[in-house]
Design a protein around this motif. Structure first.
Motif, PDB file in Angstrom:
ATOM      1  N   LYS A  50       0.801  -1.236   0.000  1.00  0.00           N
ATOM      2  CA  LYS A  50       0.000   0.000   0.000  1.00  0.00           C
ATOM      3  C   LYS A  50       0.822   1.269   0.000  1.00  0.00           C
ATOM      4  O   LYS A  50       0.296   2.355  -0.226  1.00  0.00           O
ATOM      5  CB  LYS A  50      -0.941  -0.004   1.213  1.00  0.00           C
ATOM      6  CG  LYS A  50      -1.970  -1.124   1.129  1.00  0.00           C
ATOM      7  CD  LYS A  50      -2.912  -1.148   2.327  1.00  0.00           C
ATOM      8  CE  LYS A  50      -3.822  -2.353   2.245  1.00  0.00           C
ATOM      9  NZ  LYS A  50      -3.120  -3.638   2.499  1.00  0.00           N
ATOM     10  N   VAL A  51       2.119   1.164   0.273  1.00  0.00           N
ATOM     11  CA  VAL A  51       2.947   2.366   0.329  1.00  0.00           C
ATOM     12  C   VAL A  51       3.565   2.639  -1.036  1.00  0.00           C
ATOM     13  O   VAL A  51       3.670   1.735  -1.881  1.00  0.00           O
ATOM     14  CB  VAL A  51       4.052   2.230   1.406  1.00  0.00           C
ATOM     15  CG1 VAL A  51       3.417   2.105   2.792  1.00  0.00           C
ATOM     16  CG2 VAL A  51       4.972   1.042   1.115  1.00  0.00           C
ATOM     17  N   VAL A  52       3.941   3.900  -1.249  1.00  0.00           N
ATOM     18  CA  VAL A  52       4.584   4.266  -2.522  1.00  0.00           C
ATOM     19  C   VAL A  52       6.089   4.210  -2.321  1.00  0.00           C
ATOM     20  O   VAL A  52       6.633   4.844  -1.412  1.00  0.00           O
ATOM     21  CB  VAL A  52       4.128   5.671  -2.981  1.00  0.00           C
ATOM     22  CG1 VAL A  52       4.852   6.055  -4.273  1.00  0.00           C
ATOM     23  CG2 VAL A  52       2.612   5.688  -3.183  1.00  0.00           C
ATOM     24  N   TRP A  53       6.740   3.393  -3.124  1.00  0.00           N
ATOM     25  CA  TRP A  53       8.187   3.181  -3.039  1.00  0.00           C
ATOM     26  C   TRP A  53       8.910   4.208  -3.923  1.00  0.00           C
ATOM     27  O   TRP A  53       8.319   4.754  -4.859  1.00  0.00           O
ATOM     28  CB  TRP A  53       8.548   1.777  -3.525  1.00  0.00           C
ATOM     29  CG  TRP A  53       7.971   0.619  -2.756  1.00  0.00           C
ATOM     30  CD1 TRP A  53       6.659   0.396  -2.432  1.00  0.00           C
ATOM     31  CD2 TRP A  53       8.697  -0.500  -2.225  1.00  0.00           C
ATOM     32  NE1 TRP A  53       6.529  -0.775  -1.738  1.00  0.00           N
ATOM     33  CE2 TRP A  53       7.757  -1.355  -1.596  1.00  0.00           C
ATOM     34  CE3 TRP A  53      10.042  -0.879  -2.230  1.00  0.00           C
ATOM     35  CZ2 TRP A  53       8.130  -2.557  -0.977  1.00  0.00           C
ATOM     36  CZ3 TRP A  53      10.415  -2.080  -1.618  1.00  0.00           C
ATOM     37  CH2 TRP A  53       9.465  -2.895  -0.994  1.00  0.00           C
ATOM     38  N   GLU A  54      10.197   4.450  -3.654  1.00  0.00           N
ATOM     39  CA  GLU A  54      11.058   5.190  -4.578  1.00  0.00           C
ATOM     40  C   GLU A  54      11.465   4.216  -5.673  1.00  0.00           C
ATOM     41  O   GLU A  54      11.814   3.065  -5.362  1.00  0.00           O
ATOM     42  CB  GLU A  54      12.331   5.675  -3.883  1.00  0.00           C
ATOM     43  CG  GLU A  54      12.136   6.837  -2.937  1.00  0.00           C
ATOM     44  CD  GLU A  54      11.652   8.078  -3.654  1.00  0.00           C
ATOM     45  OE1 GLU A  54      12.154   8.362  -4.763  1.00  0.00           O
ATOM     46  OE2 GLU A  54      10.734   8.740  -3.125  1.00  0.00           O
ATOM     47  N   GLY A  55      11.421   4.660  -6.935  1.00  0.00           N
ATOM     48  CA  GLY A  55      11.815   3.745  -8.005  1.00  0.00           C
ATOM     49  C   GLY A  55      12.750   4.417  -8.974  1.00  0.00           C
ATOM     50  O   GLY A  55      12.618   5.616  -9.249  1.00  0.00           O
ATOM     51  N   LYS A  56      13.715   3.658  -9.508  1.00  0.00           N
ATOM     52  CA  LYS A  56      14.594   4.189 -10.558  1.00  0.00           C
ATOM     53  C   LYS A  56      15.111   3.039 -11.409  1.00  0.00           C
ATOM     54  O   LYS A  56      15.290   1.915 -10.913  1.00  0.00           O
ATOM     55  CB  LYS A  56      15.750   4.990  -9.959  1.00  0.00           C
ATOM     56  CG  LYS A  56      16.653   4.181  -9.073  1.00  0.00           C
ATOM     57  CD  LYS A  56      17.898   4.974  -8.674  1.00  0.00           C
ATOM     58  CE  LYS A  56      18.882   4.029  -8.044  1.00  0.00           C
ATOM     59  NZ  LYS A  56      19.808   4.487  -7.116  1.00  0.00           N
ATOM     60  N   PRO A  57      15.344   3.320 -12.710  1.00  0.00           N
ATOM     61  CA  PRO A  57      15.902   2.275 -13.570  1.00  0.00           C
ATOM     62  C   PRO A  57      17.258   1.822 -13.025  1.00  0.00           C
ATOM     63  O   PRO A  57      18.012   2.626 -12.474  1.00  0.00           O
ATOM     64  CB  PRO A  57      16.072   2.973 -14.920  1.00  0.00           C
ATOM     65  CG  PRO A  57      15.102   4.112 -14.882  1.00  0.00           C
ATOM     66  CD  PRO A  57      15.054   4.564 -13.457  1.00  0.00           C
ATOM     67  N   THR A  58      17.568   0.556 -13.163  1.00  0.00           N
ATOM     68  CA  THR A  58      18.859   0.043 -12.707  1.00  0.00           C
ATOM     69  C   THR A  58      19.956   0.466 -13.684  1.00  0.00           C
ATOM     70  O   THR A  58      19.676   0.770 -14.852  1.00  0.00           O
ATOM     71  CB  THR A  58      18.844  -1.493 -12.637  1.00  0.00           C
ATOM     72  OG1 THR A  58      18.448  -1.999 -13.925  1.00  0.00           O
ATOM     73  CG2 THR A  58      17.893  -2.000 -11.585  1.00  0.00           C
ATOM     74  N   ALA A  59      21.177   0.443 -13.218  1.00  0.00           N
ATOM     75  CA  ALA A  59      22.309   0.839 -14.066  1.00  0.00           C
ATOM     76  C   ALA A  59      22.405  -0.055 -15.298  1.00  0.00           C
ATOM     77  O   ALA A  59      22.822   0.379 -16.368  1.00  0.00           O
ATOM     78  CB  ALA A  59      23.599   0.770 -13.264  1.00  0.00           C
ATOM     79  N   SER A  60      21.967  -1.313 -15.189  1.00  0.00           N
ATOM     80  CA  SER A  60      22.065  -2.233 -16.319  1.00  0.00           C
ATOM     81  C   SER A  60      21.093  -1.870 -17.437  1.00  0.00           C
ATOM     82  O   SER A  60      21.220  -2.353 -18.545  1.00  0.00           O
ATOM     83  CB  SER A  60      21.787  -3.667 -15.851  1.00  0.00           C
ATOM     84  OG  SER A  60      20.460  -3.755 -15.375  1.00  0.00           O
ATOM     85  N   GLY A  61      20.096  -1.041 -17.128  1.00  0.00           N
ATOM     86  CA  GLY A  61      19.194  -0.559 -18.165  1.00  0.00           C
ATOM     87  C   GLY A  61      18.055  -1.500 -18.492  1.00  0.00           C
ATOM     88  O   GLY A  61      17.227  -1.194 -19.344  1.00  0.00           O
ATOM     89  N   ASN A  62      17.940  -2.630 -17.845  1.00  0.00           N
ATOM     90  CA  ASN A  62      16.826  -3.537 -18.127  1.00  0.00           C
ATOM     91  C   ASN A  62      16.064  -3.901 -16.861  1.00  0.00           C
ATOM     92  O   ASN A  62      15.442  -4.949 -16.782  1.00  0.00           O
ATOM     93  CB  ASN A  62      17.323  -4.803 -18.831  1.00  0.00           C
ATOM     94  CG  ASN A  62      18.344  -5.551 -18.003  1.00  0.00           C
ATOM     95  OD1 ASN A  62      18.913  -4.991 -17.057  1.00  0.00           O
ATOM     96  ND2 ASN A  62      18.579  -6.789 -18.336  1.00  0.00           N
ATOM     97  N   GLY A  63      16.119  -2.997 -15.890  1.00  0.00           N
ATOM     98  CA  GLY A  63      15.427  -3.289 -14.640  1.00  0.00           C
ATOM     99  C   GLY A  63      15.060  -2.029 -13.890  1.00  0.00           C
ATOM    100  O   GLY A  63      15.369  -0.908 -14.312  1.00  0.00           O
TER     101      GLY A  63
END
Ligand code: GLA
Length: 385
Positions: free
Chosen positions: A152-165
């Motif tokens: 139910k909580v909003v997470w921080e999200g960012k693309p991984t350095a590998s570019g596919n995650g």
């Protein structure tokens, strides 16, 4: 910089550049190769009722597979994958908007925790101190609590350095939903070109606390919204399961599946014997299996195939258990794109420790101490032939 995972299965391989040895003498082999075409796009999915922006991340692989993730609940919200003829369907359940997720009660695709599954009597004792939780499933706590569970909580999200995650992070404060300790959690999704979606969980704490995190995706391999999973064939690599009482708490016994409707050591249709469980606790399949592989290495846990589409899901995990839930509580709720999700029209394979482990000393340990790191990996791979 971007990269792609390339995965192959090799029989009896002794190579060492693989994720880990799996059961059946099969290795899931991994090589990392640079590529220019992996991409993650980021957009706004909407706002929560409290006005927090929820991000959507879209992953694409070289074979046209598209996976979407949203930052509320670090949730797997869409998975578009070709069938044996090339026809693409979204095979996981979800909603078109945040309001759907906020009013839903079925945990579609979310990251579930801090303690997934049930804690008996909504309480546990650690180091002589009793912790009381909110009861949200009869007398028990289900899936981490009521208001601020991980789904139910909003997470921080960012693309991984590998570019596919995508890497999602969330810090759950001390005593959130009653659990002791500030828990720092990372959930990382990675998609490769062989149709495997890998999820890695990590967590650390500053006080002793139970942790059992999993993904709660619902699949219908004929396409989410198809009327039933009865024709899906499932195999679970488990000789034993954990029988439950009337409120789905394990009795503590590890019972053989042999001679019961829980025996999926060879493929059986989900619908073949489910009626025998209609009037039993869970009203169908909703049970934890004791996986044969118990040493923490990434091993094959289950496979599900859908004959008409030719799609097959393989589930690999480092966890000792898997909850096979057959959608018994689905009731025709509305989902994405005008689809409805009927009774037993989706299944979950939730890799995890056994339910109520924190109150069952004979089960594998779920208690995390300061200085330790909780780790759990699951791979869901969908192929078609
Ligand atoms: C889990 C539980 C089920 C049910 C679903 C969510 O799989 O084991 O009993 O609560 O989550 O509806």
């Amino acid at each position: 910089m971007s990269a792609k995972w390339s995965v192959t299965f090799e029989k009896n391989s002794i190579k060492r550049n693989f994720w880990q040895r799996s059961a059946l003498g099969t290795c899931l082999c991994l090589a990392l190769a640079a590529t220019a075409n992996a991409e993650v796009t980021v957009s706004d999915f909407g706002k929560t009722a409290d006005g927090v922006t929820v991000k959507q991340f879209t992953l694409k692989n070289a074979k046209g597979v598209i996976v979407k993730l949203i930052s509320r609940g670090a949730t797997l919200s869409e998975w578009h994958v070709p069938d044996k003829t090339g026809k693409v369907d979204d095979v996981v359940f979800g909603y078109d908007n945040i309001a759907g997720y906020e009013s839903g009660t079925s945990y579609f695709g979310c990251t579930t925790g801090r303690v997934a599954n049930r804690i008996a009597g909504a309480k546990f004792t650690l180091d002589g101190k009793e912790y009381k939780l909110a009861a949200n499933d009869g007398p028990n706590t289900l899936h981490g609590g009521v208001k601020r569970s991980l789904d139910k909580v909003v997470w921080e999200g960012k693309p991984t350095a590998s570019g596919n995650g995508v890497e999602f992070t969330y810090t759950s404060p001390d005593l959130e939903e009653g659990f002791p300790g500030e828990l720092k959690i990372k959930t990382t999704y990675t998609l490769n070109d062989e149709g495997a979606l890998r999820i890695d969980y990590e967590a650390t704490t500053n006080k002793t606390t139970p942790v059992n995190i999993c993904n709660h995706a619902y699949f219908n391999l004929a396409g989410a919204g198809s009327p039933t999973i009865n024709d899906h064939e499932i195999k679970i690599l488990a000789d034993r399961y954990t029988p439950v009482d009337d409120v789905l708490i394990p009795t503590g016994q590890l019972a053989p599946v042999a001679g019961t409707p829980f025996d999926f050591r060879d493929f059986h249709k989900i619908g073949e014997r489910v009626a025998q469980l209609n009037d039993k606790p869970g009203k169908g399949y909703d049970h934890n299996y004791v996986l044969n592989s118990q040493n923490g290495s990434l091993a094959l846990a289950a496979q599900v195939r859908e004959p008409r589409s030719g799609r097959m899901l393989s589930v690999l995990t480092t966890e000792p258990g898997i909850q096979f839930y057959g959608g018994n509580f689905l009731n025709g709720a509305n989902g994405k794109g005008g689809k409805t999700y009927a009774h037993r029209s989706g299944f979950c394979l939730e890799t995890q420790h056994y339910p109520n482990s924190v109150n069952t000393p004979s089960f594998p340990n779920t208690v995390l101490k300061p200085g330790e790191t909780y780790k759990h990996t699951v791979v869901y791979q969908i192929t078609a032939q």
